[in-house]
Design a protein around this motif. Sequence first.
Motif, PDB file in Angstrom:
ATOM      1  N   LYS A  68      -7.083   9.028  -7.826  1.00 15.79           N
ATOM      2  CA  LYS A  68      -5.777   9.618  -7.588  1.00 15.79           C
ATOM      3  C   LYS A  68      -5.736  10.355  -6.257  1.00 15.79           C
ATOM      4  N   GLY A  69      -4.708  10.055  -5.482  1.00 18.83           N
ATOM      5  CA  GLY A  69      -4.552  10.694  -4.192  1.00 18.83           C
ATOM      6  C   GLY A  69      -5.344  10.058  -3.079  1.00 18.83           C
ATOM      7  N   ARG A  70      -6.240   9.143  -3.411  1.00 17.90           N
ATOM      8  CA  ARG A  70      -7.059   8.477  -2.401  1.00 17.90           C
ATOM      9  C   ARG A  70      -6.834   6.974  -2.363  1.00 17.90           C
ATOM     10  N   PHE A  71      -6.657   6.369  -3.521  1.00 15.85           N
ATOM     11  CA  PHE A  71      -6.496   4.919  -3.617  1.00 15.85           C
ATOM     12  C   PHE A  71      -5.063   4.569  -3.979  1.00 15.85           C
ATOM     13  N   THR A  72      -4.606   3.432  -3.493  1.00 18.21           N
ATOM     14  CA  THR A  72      -3.279   2.944  -3.809  1.00 18.21           C
ATOM     15  C   THR A  72      -3.347   1.456  -4.124  1.00 18.21           C
TER      16      THR A  72
ATOM     17  N   ASP B 287       3.970 -10.403  -5.172  1.00 14.36           N
ATOM     18  CA  ASP B 287       4.011 -11.578  -6.029  1.00 14.36           C
ATOM     19  C   ASP B 287       4.477 -12.836  -5.305  1.00 14.36           C
ATOM     20  N   VAL B 288       5.029 -12.670  -4.111  1.00 14.23           N
ATOM     21  CA  VAL B 288       5.394 -13.825  -3.309  1.00 14.23           C
ATOM     22  C   VAL B 288       4.143 -14.427  -2.687  1.00 14.23           C
ATOM     23  N   LYS B 289       3.288 -13.575  -2.171  1.00  7.57           N
ATOM     24  CA  LYS B 289       2.043 -14.020  -1.563  1.00  7.57           C
ATOM     25  C   LYS B 289       0.913 -14.173  -2.570  1.00  7.57           C
ATOM     26  N   ASN B 290       1.151 -13.753  -3.795  1.00 10.56           N
ATOM     27  CA  ASN B 290       0.130 -13.827  -4.841  1.00 10.56           C
ATOM     28  C   ASN B 290      -1.112 -13.020  -4.474  1.00 10.56           C
ATOM     29  N   THR B 291      -0.881 -11.803  -4.060  1.00  7.02           N
ATOM     30  CA  THR B 291      -1.982 -10.927  -3.703  1.00  7.02           C
ATOM     31  C   THR B 291      -1.814  -9.553  -4.332  1.00  7.02           C
ATOM     32  N   VAL B 292      -2.931  -8.915  -4.566  1.00  5.80           N
ATOM     33  CA  VAL B 292      -2.976  -7.537  -5.024  1.00  5.80           C
ATOM     34  C   VAL B 292      -3.946  -6.799  -4.125  1.00  5.80           C
ATOM     35  N   SER B 293      -3.566  -5.625  -3.688  1.00  4.20           N
ATOM     36  CA  SER B 293      -4.385  -4.868  -2.753  1.00  4.20           C
ATOM     37  C   SER B 293      -4.788  -3.523  -3.333  1.00  4.20           C
ATOM     38  N   LEU B 294      -5.882  -3.024  -2.817  1.00  4.87           N
ATOM     39  CA  LEU B 294      -6.334  -1.678  -3.144  1.00  4.87           C
ATOM     40  C   LEU B 294      -6.659  -0.979  -1.834  1.00  4.87           C
ATOM     41  N   GLN B 295      -5.786  -0.083  -1.436  1.00  5.04           N
ATOM     42  CA  GLN B 295      -6.022   0.721  -0.243  1.00  5.04           C
ATOM     43  C   GLN B 295      -6.883   1.908  -0.632  1.00  5.04           C
ATOM     44  N   MET B 296      -8.002   2.061   0.035  1.00  7.40           N
ATOM     45  CA  MET B 296      -8.969   3.095  -0.296  1.00  7.40           C
ATOM     46  C   MET B 296      -9.150   4.013   0.908  1.00  7.40           C
ATOM     47  N   ASN B 297      -8.750   5.251   0.745  1.00  8.15           N
ATOM     48  CA  ASN B 297      -8.868   6.239   1.805  1.00  8.15           C
ATOM     49  C   ASN B 297      -9.826   7.347   1.394  1.00  8.15           C
ATOM     50  N   SER B 298     -10.274   8.098   2.380  1.00  9.02           N
ATOM     51  CA  SER B 298     -11.174   9.223   2.134  1.00  9.02           C
ATOM     52  C   SER B 298     -12.352   8.820   1.260  1.00  9.02           C
TER      53      SER B 298
END
Length: 129
Positions: free
Chosen positions: A68-72, A77-88
């Motif tokens: 929480k507060g670090r990852f998003t 669904d158009v590109k068929n992708t899921v991302s995980l932005q990881m900060n700090s």
Amino acid sequence: QGQLVESGGGLVQAGGSLRLSCAASGGTFSNYAMGWFRQAPGKEREFVAAISWGGWGGGRTFYADFAKGRFTISRDDVKNTVSLQMNSLKPEDTAVYSCARGGYLVGTASIHPYDYNTWGQGTQVTVSS
């Protein structure tokens, strides 16, 4: 259902950022919840983040406390992708991160591995101090 392929892992210094991506080699994501889990050597797999199916303007998200507060987590669904932005990032974040697709149509975000039936092979994330 297709297969999931993760990318974006690597070596990063503490405090740095990485963005992981999960793509389907077949099938689609739109009607399924998606999740990220991680597993460090000698440790059990643990939940990181999840996002509900994309229908009806969906995208409800849920995070482990450490994320929480670090990852998003996000989905396209158009590109068929899921991302995980990881900060700090912290050394404790070092693990193999795996993408998973829910086992149910119009699924909601879940922290439980048994709610997922398709898993990627994982991508290594190493955070140095």
